[in-house]
Motif scaffolding. Structure first.
Motif, PDB file in Angstrom:
ATOM      1  N   MET A 169     -38.884  -8.918 -22.196  1.00  0.00           N
ATOM      2  CA  MET A 169     -40.295  -8.246 -22.028  1.00  0.00           C
ATOM      3  C   MET A 169     -41.031  -8.095 -23.387  1.00  0.00           C
ATOM      4  O   MET A 169     -42.262  -7.425 -23.564  1.00  0.00           O
ATOM      5  CB  MET A 169     -40.185  -6.894 -21.452  1.00  0.00           C
ATOM      6  CG  MET A 169     -39.776  -6.851 -19.878  1.00  0.00           C
ATOM      7  SD  MET A 169     -40.920  -7.488 -18.841  1.00  0.00           S
ATOM      8  CE  MET A 169     -42.018  -6.232 -18.743  1.00  0.00           C
ATOM      9  N   PRO A 173     -45.509  -9.754 -22.541  1.00  0.00           N
ATOM     10  CA  PRO A 173     -45.384  -9.099 -21.365  1.00  0.00           C
ATOM     11  C   PRO A 173     -45.431  -7.510 -21.253  1.00  0.00           C
ATOM     12  O   PRO A 173     -46.027  -6.838 -20.569  1.00  0.00           O
ATOM     13  CB  PRO A 173     -44.008  -9.624 -21.008  1.00  0.00           C
ATOM     14  CG  PRO A 173     -43.990 -11.006 -21.911  1.00  0.00           C
ATOM     15  CD  PRO A 173     -44.863 -10.738 -23.205  1.00  0.00           C
ATOM     16  N   LEU A 176     -49.031  -6.392 -21.611  1.00  0.00           N
ATOM     17  CA  LEU A 176     -49.935  -6.610 -20.364  1.00  0.00           C
ATOM     18  C   LEU A 176     -49.439  -5.481 -19.327  1.00  0.00           C
ATOM     19  O   LEU A 176     -50.244  -4.912 -18.656  1.00  0.00           O
ATOM     20  CB  LEU A 176     -49.473  -7.844 -19.715  1.00  0.00           C
ATOM     21  CG  LEU A 176     -50.419  -8.975 -20.596  1.00  0.00           C
ATOM     22  CD1 LEU A 176     -50.100 -10.299 -19.901  1.00  0.00           C
ATOM     23  CD2 LEU A 176     -51.899  -8.690 -20.695  1.00  0.00           C
ATOM     24  N   VAL A 177     -48.034  -5.025 -19.145  1.00  0.00           N
ATOM     25  CA  VAL A 177     -47.608  -4.002 -18.320  1.00  0.00           C
ATOM     26  C   VAL A 177     -48.087  -2.663 -18.867  1.00  0.00           C
ATOM     27  O   VAL A 177     -48.781  -2.006 -18.007  1.00  0.00           O
ATOM     28  CB  VAL A 177     -46.216  -3.846 -18.302  1.00  0.00           C
ATOM     29  CG1 VAL A 177     -45.577  -2.702 -17.760  1.00  0.00           C
ATOM     30  CG2 VAL A 177     -45.514  -5.168 -17.594  1.00  0.00           C
TER      31      VAL A 177
END
Length: 198
Positions: A169, A173, A176-177
């Motif tokens: 992550m 990633p 963006l989360v």
């Protein structure tokens, strides 16, 4: 009184419920690129607010001239040229008076020219049929909303630096989360603004 209420509604709507970054997804490039540190996020946001307000003030009379002369189809091209000139002005000022911020913003400063949030606010002012005062409140509100999103996201990203993020992550990633969670947090303001001004 009614005019003041309308202008306040436009301002708060642009900041909270119709946030250009978090609900319209305009200006994502600097949002993701410059939000690693709080000071660069604030500097970039201040530059965007300045350019948005000046672009709105400059394009409003130009748009009236274009419409009167049946040249409304040239709006986008003219707006981009005005925004590009204003960004050059901001770049010159920052380079001369704030070289540290100028260096920190790097490539993202000239990208204000192609920042769709700046162009978007000018075009939406025209599409919504706003007068001059309404356009200015909308553009300043959009800029403040951009700043609020940038500052919040910079805080989240600075906290992520000290977290133990799983290897798969790390990087884009988790960024963006985190951006999606910040975006969802703004949904709660929709009911509040509609209740007050609805």
């Amino acid at each position: 009184m009614e005019m003041t209420k309308e202008l306040l509604a436009i301002l708060l709507t642009a900041i909270l419920t119709q946030n250009f970054v978090l609900s319209k997804f305009l200006g994502i490039c600097p949002f993701l690129g410059v939000s690693k540190k709080l000071n660069t996020a604030v500097g970039m946001s201040a530059a965007v607010i300045f350019v948005m307000a000046l672009a709105t003030a400059a394009t409003y009379p130009i748009n009236l001239l274009l419409v009167q002369n049946d040249l409304a189809y040239l709006q986008t091209i003219v707006f981009i040229l005005v925004i590009a000139a204003l960004v050059q002005l901001v770049e010159i000022i920052l380079k001369k008076y704030m070289p540290a911020l100028y260096g920190a913003l790097g490539i993202y400063l000239p990208l204000i020219t192609t920042n769709c949030a700046v162009l978007g606010v000018v075009i939406l002012n025209v599409d919504n049929g706003y007068g001059f005062a309404q356009s200015m409140f909308n553009s300043v509100g959009a800029g403040l909303g951009f700043m609020l999103a940038m500052v919040m996201f910079a805080g989240v990203r600075e906290r992520l630096e000290s977290c133990d993020v799983p290897k798969f992550m790390r990087g884009l990633p988790i960024t963006l989360v985190a951006a999606s969670l910040v975006s969802v947090s703004f949904l709660g303001f929709t009911g509040i603004v509609e209740t007050i001004f609805g």
